[in-house]
Scaffold this active site. Structure first.
Site, PDB file in Angstrom:
ATOM      1  N   HIS A 198      41.452  34.707  31.739  1.00 18.30           N
ATOM      2  CA  HIS A 198      41.519  34.891  30.089  1.00 18.30           C
ATOM      3  C   HIS A 198      40.178  34.004  29.768  1.00 18.30           C
ATOM      4  O   HIS A 198      39.495  34.648  28.596  1.00 18.30           O
ATOM      5  CB  HIS A 198      42.528  33.702  29.837  1.00 18.30           C
ATOM      6  CG  HIS A 198      43.949  34.629  30.242  1.00 18.30           C
ATOM      7  ND1 HIS A 198      44.959  33.614  30.772  1.00 18.30           N
ATOM      8  CD2 HIS A 198      44.453  35.415  30.020  1.00 18.30           C
ATOM      9  CE1 HIS A 198      45.771  34.304  31.054  1.00 18.30           C
ATOM     10  NE2 HIS A 198      45.793  35.363  30.626  1.00 18.30           N
ATOM     11  N   ARG A 305      44.674  49.165  29.946  1.00 16.53           N
ATOM     12  CA  ARG A 305      45.510  48.720  31.090  1.00 16.53           C
ATOM     13  C   ARG A 305      46.377  47.895  30.672  1.00 16.53           C
ATOM     14  O   ARG A 305      46.378  46.820  29.952  1.00 16.53           O
ATOM     15  CB  ARG A 305      44.364  47.806  32.109  1.00 16.53           C
ATOM     16  CG  ARG A 305      43.248  48.438  32.482  1.00 16.53           C
ATOM     17  CD  ARG A 305      42.489  47.368  33.369  1.00 16.53           C
ATOM     18  NE  ARG A 305      41.297  47.699  34.190  1.00 16.53           N
ATOM     19  CZ  ARG A 305      40.144  48.137  33.885  1.00 16.53           C
ATOM     20  NH1 ARG A 305      39.507  47.436  32.961  1.00 16.53           N
ATOM     21  NH2 ARG A 305      39.381  48.489  34.841  1.00 16.53           N
ATOM     22  N   ARG A 341      47.263  53.570  29.929  1.00 14.06           N
ATOM     23  CA  ARG A 341      47.486  53.879  31.236  1.00 14.06           C
ATOM     24  C   ARG A 341      48.681  53.192  31.818  1.00 14.06           C
ATOM     25  O   ARG A 341      49.206  52.104  31.251  1.00 14.06           O
ATOM     26  CB  ARG A 341      46.257  53.592  32.432  1.00 14.06           C
ATOM     27  CG  ARG A 341      46.503  53.741  33.752  1.00 14.06           C
ATOM     28  CD  ARG A 341      45.423  53.256  34.539  1.00 14.06           C
ATOM     29  NE  ARG A 341      45.486  51.681  34.637  1.00 14.06           N
ATOM     30  CZ  ARG A 341      44.546  50.881  35.458  1.00 14.06           C
ATOM     31  NH1 ARG A 341      43.736  51.491  35.797  1.00 14.06           N
ATOM     32  NH2 ARG A 341      44.675  49.626  35.379  1.00 14.06           N
ATOM     33  N   GLU A 439      41.068  58.715  41.569  1.00  9.79           N
ATOM     34  CA  GLU A 439      40.504  57.317  42.012  1.00  9.79           C
ATOM     35  C   GLU A 439      40.749  57.116  43.438  1.00  9.79           C
ATOM     36  O   GLU A 439      40.654  55.989  44.039  1.00  9.79           O
ATOM     37  CB  GLU A 439      41.039  56.099  41.295  1.00  9.79           C
ATOM     38  CG  GLU A 439      42.482  56.030  41.000  1.00  9.79           C
ATOM     39  CD  GLU A 439      43.090  54.808  40.044  1.00  9.79           C
ATOM     40  OE1 GLU A 439      42.137  53.877  40.048  1.00  9.79           O
ATOM     41  OE2 GLU A 439      44.104  54.650  39.773  1.00  9.79           O
ATOM     42  N   ASN A 462      36.025  52.165  40.289  1.00 10.06           N
ATOM     43  CA  ASN A 462      36.272  51.226  41.016  1.00 10.06           C
ATOM     44  C   ASN A 462      37.103  51.476  42.385  1.00 10.06           C
ATOM     45  O   ASN A 462      36.690  50.821  43.322  1.00 10.06           O
ATOM     46  CB  ASN A 462      36.979  49.974  39.843  1.00 10.06           C
ATOM     47  CG  ASN A 462      36.606  50.158  38.614  1.00 10.06           C
ATOM     48  OD1 ASN A 462      35.044  50.490  38.674  1.00 10.06           O
ATOM     49  ND2 ASN A 462      36.908  49.473  37.830  1.00 10.06           N
ATOM     50  N   ASP A 463      38.146  52.298  42.150  1.00  8.19           N
ATOM     51  CA  ASP A 463      39.057  52.382  43.415  1.00  8.19           C
ATOM     52  C   ASP A 463      38.365  53.374  44.139  1.00  8.19           C
ATOM     53  O   ASP A 463      38.722  53.682  45.129  1.00  8.19           O
ATOM     54  CB  ASP A 463      40.515  52.507  42.806  1.00  8.19           C
ATOM     55  CG  ASP A 463      41.085  51.487  42.576  1.00  8.19           C
ATOM     56  OD1 ASP A 463      41.041  50.486  43.415  1.00  8.19           O
ATOM     57  OD2 ASP A 463      41.974  51.083  41.572  1.00  8.19           O
ATOM     58  N   ARG A 473      37.432  46.273  47.164  1.00  9.87           N
ATOM     59  CA  ARG A 473      36.654  45.987  46.071  1.00  9.87           C
ATOM     60  C   ARG A 473      35.994  44.382  45.908  1.00  9.87           C
ATOM     61  O   ARG A 473      35.099  44.099  45.371  1.00  9.87           O
ATOM     62  CB  ARG A 473      37.230  46.095  44.893  1.00  9.87           C
ATOM     63  CG  ARG A 473      37.604  47.469  44.216  1.00  9.87           C
ATOM     64  CD  ARG A 473      38.771  47.752  43.372  1.00  9.87           C
ATOM     65  NE  ARG A 473      38.606  47.060  42.102  1.00  9.87           N
ATOM     66  CZ  ARG A 473      39.392  47.432  41.006  1.00  9.87           C
ATOM     67  NH1 ARG A 473      40.403  48.581  41.235  1.00  9.87           N
ATOM     68  NH2 ARG A 473      39.304  47.286  39.820  1.00  9.87           N
ATOM     69  N   CYS A 510      36.155  56.010  33.401  1.00  7.45           N
ATOM     70  CA  CYS A 510      36.689  54.729  32.944  1.00  7.45           C
ATOM     71  C   CYS A 510      36.321  53.561  33.710  1.00  7.45           C
ATOM     72  O   CYS A 510      36.609  52.573  33.530  1.00  7.45           O
ATOM     73  CB  CYS A 510      38.109  54.954  32.320  1.00  7.45           C
ATOM     74  SG  CYS A 510      39.427  54.912  33.867  1.00  7.45           S
TER      75      CYS A 510
HETATM   76  C1  PEP Z   1      39.144  52.226  38.363  1.00  7.98           C
HETATM   77  O1  PEP Z   1      39.954  51.964  39.645  1.00  7.98           O
HETATM   78  O2  PEP Z   1      38.078  52.553  38.319  1.00  7.98           O
HETATM   79  C2  PEP Z   1      39.871  51.889  37.248  1.00  7.98           C
HETATM   80  C3  PEP Z   1      39.104  52.045  36.142  1.00  7.98           C
HETATM   81  O3  PEP Z   1      40.757  51.093  37.304  1.00  7.98           O
HETATM   82  P1  PEP Z   1      41.348  49.616  37.499  1.00  7.98           P
HETATM   83  O4  PEP Z   1      39.796  48.958  37.584  1.00  7.98           O
HETATM   84  O5  PEP Z   1      42.045  48.928  36.620  1.00  7.98           O
HETATM   85  O6  PEP Z   1      41.774  49.662  39.001  1.00  7.98           O
HETATM   86 MG    MG Z   2      41.985  51.700  39.603  1.00  2.86          MG
END
Ligand code: PEP
Ligand code: MG
Length: 589
Positions: A198, A305, A341, A439, A462-463, A473, A510
């Site tokens: 936060h 999200r 999402r 992802e 990211n994933d 990660r 994204c």
């Molecule tokens: C991702 O995995 O790139 C993504 C945007 O989702 P999150 O970061 O919420 O897993």
């Molecule tokens: Mg993700």
């Protein structure tokens, strides 16, 4: 007389909110709550001890209520977070279990609370998902507040701060941050916290530089120490030497000028020199972040999200509660798109009073897998999203799709939810666009099949990077492998984009990769139609887009495809494009 100056100390933490500030430290510690004594409570005193605990909880609740009622106008939108803390005070995991521990173990309330809070925190911390992990901090802040009441220790009132300072704290709760008078606080520094905490969200929303997760900030920094906070690189310098001060003062001025220039231009369309409009969208976690997306020139929301509304509560939110939140965002953004999402959560850990026994949750019943296994949770969300679609431009996005069967099942549930709305006579957009997050590597290889069931793809790097390289990660030890520019990732993106062109569907991105302007030439060259990122990153990416020519980036891709390592690709990008955004270029590593 020569003045002996103490040598400067540099600390490295998480760059939670960009910008540079220089000022005096103001420590707000949680002194007094760290030493907790344990003592035996006899049978006859048990009820008295429980009552003492309940009084402390009530005291904490009264404090939070008073804070919530006096939140300054510009921070009023964050009072939700305080509400969440009020709910947490009575959370079964924390409240009931502390009372049980007092009763069963015959221990004092402080000890019972510390024990229970530690267990709950470690449960949250064991969740690999960074966002959920950080909910452990909420538990800590709430239990600290009760502890202060039990032990009678005073918490400094942030409203009493009368000069412009940099706040240094073990942690800052939403209740703390909501008391902040924005013109008095130059920056935040904390021992705890991460990018999705936060404090971090609020610091970014208030545009205050912040470095979090330093671990030793409160033990290394003393009140009135001179500090430099570089929220862009995550560096804190304690008692800087003259030369460092001059250097950072120059950087501070340069950054401020650079930001003004960007913000001034942030409402300009992100149109390339050869006239292609690339939509730049914002990623949000809270409805409150919508204003940053608008202020910084976002063309819509590319990723909403939705996990936040499921956390820190004793039960799941109702369809109506979700609908109200979604509708708020959708109406503000209309006619611009809002990509909602569906719940991306690990196992059943969203339910406050349950625990999961999955050994490897990142590879477990996560996101869409969880939702498909829990129609009782999924259907209300689907209905809420569909209902919100009647009030603006909504797209739905499904996370972690890894097989064809999953998207078929998911669409079936979406259809059922739509039919149930028909039966209830509730309106929704019958042509709402349906998206699949790409992802996991299996989704890349069956992109052609998934494209038959989707209106658009959104690549979640990211994933995708995590699952492609088998790299956690959040694990620093293998972070050297976590590189968006690795040829393995570039090739996957190219494959997905080529499939989309063939199948005539749109492809978006994204993941964090989309928010770094050094990557923009490659993403444009690969034909990504929309880029979605943290709102603060939008102006720089828009500016980069305006300096590029799509035609040129396409031919650039053939050079990129010849390179064999991420470093080679980065060097190629830097040699070609770092002159466009010199201020950012120093961060490209
Ligand atoms: C991702 O995995 O790139 C993504 C945007 O989702 P999150 O970061 O919420 O897993
Ligand atoms: Mg993700």
């Amino acid at each position: 007389m020569p003045i002996t100056k103490s040598k400067e100390i540099r600390l490295k933490g998480i760059n939670a909110s960009p910008g540079i500030c220089i000022g005096k430290a103001y420590l707000i510690g949680s002194e007094g709550v760290d030493v907790v004594e344990t003592y035996y409570i006899g049978d006859k005193d048990l009820q008295k001890e429980i009552k003492r605990f309940k009084t402390a909880v009530k005291g904490a609740k009264d404090e939070l209520r008073a804070i919530s009622e006096n939140v300054p106008e510009d921070l009023r939108k964050y009072s939700d977070i305080i509400e969440t803390h009020m709910v947490l005070l009575k959370d079964k995991m924390l409240y009931d279990k502390t009372i049980d521990t007092i009763k069963n173990e015959h221990v004092n309330a402080e000890w019972a609370l510390r024990k229970v809070a530690t267990d709950v925190k470690s449960m949250f911390k064991s969740i690999p998902d960074g966002y959920l992990k950080e909910r452990a901090y909420d538990i800590e802040q709430v239990s600290d507040r009760i502890m202060h009441n039990l032990m009678g220790s005073d918490r400094k009132n942030l409203k009493e701060i009368s000069k412009r300072v940099i706040l240094v704290a073990h942690d800052l709760s939403p209740a703390d941050t909501s008391q902040i008078e924005i013109d008095r606080i130059m920056g935040f520094v904390t021992d705890r916290g991460g990018r999705a905490s936060h404090t971090s969200i609020i610091a970014r929303a208030l545009e205050i530089p912040a470095v979090l997760g330093l671990e030793t900030a409160t033990s290394s920094i003393k009140n009135d120490d001179l500090l430099i906070i570089d929220g862009t690189t995550g560096i804190v310098i304690i008692n800087p030497e003259e030369q460092t001060l001059v250097e950072f003062e120059e950087r501070r001025i340069r950054y401020a000028e650079y930001k003004i220039a960007f913000i001034k231009n942030s409402q300009l369309r992100a149109e390339t020199k050869d006239g292609v409009h690339v939509k730049v969208m914002g990623n949000i976690e809270l409805p409150e972040e919508v204003s940053s997306v608008i202020d910084l020139g976002g063309d819509g929301i590319g990723l909403y999200r939705t996990e936040f509304q499921y956390l820190n509560r004793p039960s799941f939110p109702s369809e109506d509660q979700l609908f109200t939140k979604y509708r708020e965002v959708v109406e503000i953004m209309a006619p611009k798109p809002v990509t909602i999402r569906t719940l991306d959560i690990n196992g059943d850990k969203a339910i406050a009073n349950s625990s999961s026994d999955e050994e490897n949750p990142a590879l477990g019943l996560r996101a869409i897998r969880y939702c498909l296994s829990r129609p009782d949770v999924f259907k209300p969300q689907l209905r809420a999203i569909l209902r919100a679609s009647a009030f603006g431009n909504v797209r739905i996005l499904f996370p972690l799709i890894s097989s064809y069967h999953e998207i078929v099942e998911t669409r079936k549930m979406l259809k059922e939810a739509a039919h149930s709305l028909d039966s209830d006579g509730l309106a929704y957009n019958k042509n709402m666009e349906v998206g699949v997050m790409i992802e996991v590597p299996s989704a890349v290889t069956i992109a052609d099949l998934l494209a038959n069931e989707a209106d658009f793809f959104s690549i979640g790097t990211n994933d995708l990077i995590q699952y492609s390289f088998a790299v956690d990660r959040g694990n620093k030890q293998v972070a050297y492998l976590y590189r968006a520019l690795d040829p393995a990732i570039i090739r996957m993106i190219k494959h997905v984009s080529d499939v989309c062109k063939k199948k005539n569907i749109k492809v978006f991105m994204c993941g964090e990769m989309a928010g770094d302007p050094i990557n923009t030439p490659i993403l444009l060259g690969l034909g990504i139609d929309e880029l979605s990122m943290s709102p603060q990153s939008m102006p720089a990416v828009k500016s980069m887009i305006r300096s590029l020519e799509v035609k040129e980036t396409r031919s650039f891709i053939s050079e990129v495809m010849e390179k064999v390592t991420a470093s080679d690709i980065l060097e190629l990008l830097k040699s070609r494009y770092s002159n466009i955004l010199p201020e950012q270029a120093s961060l490209w590593k």
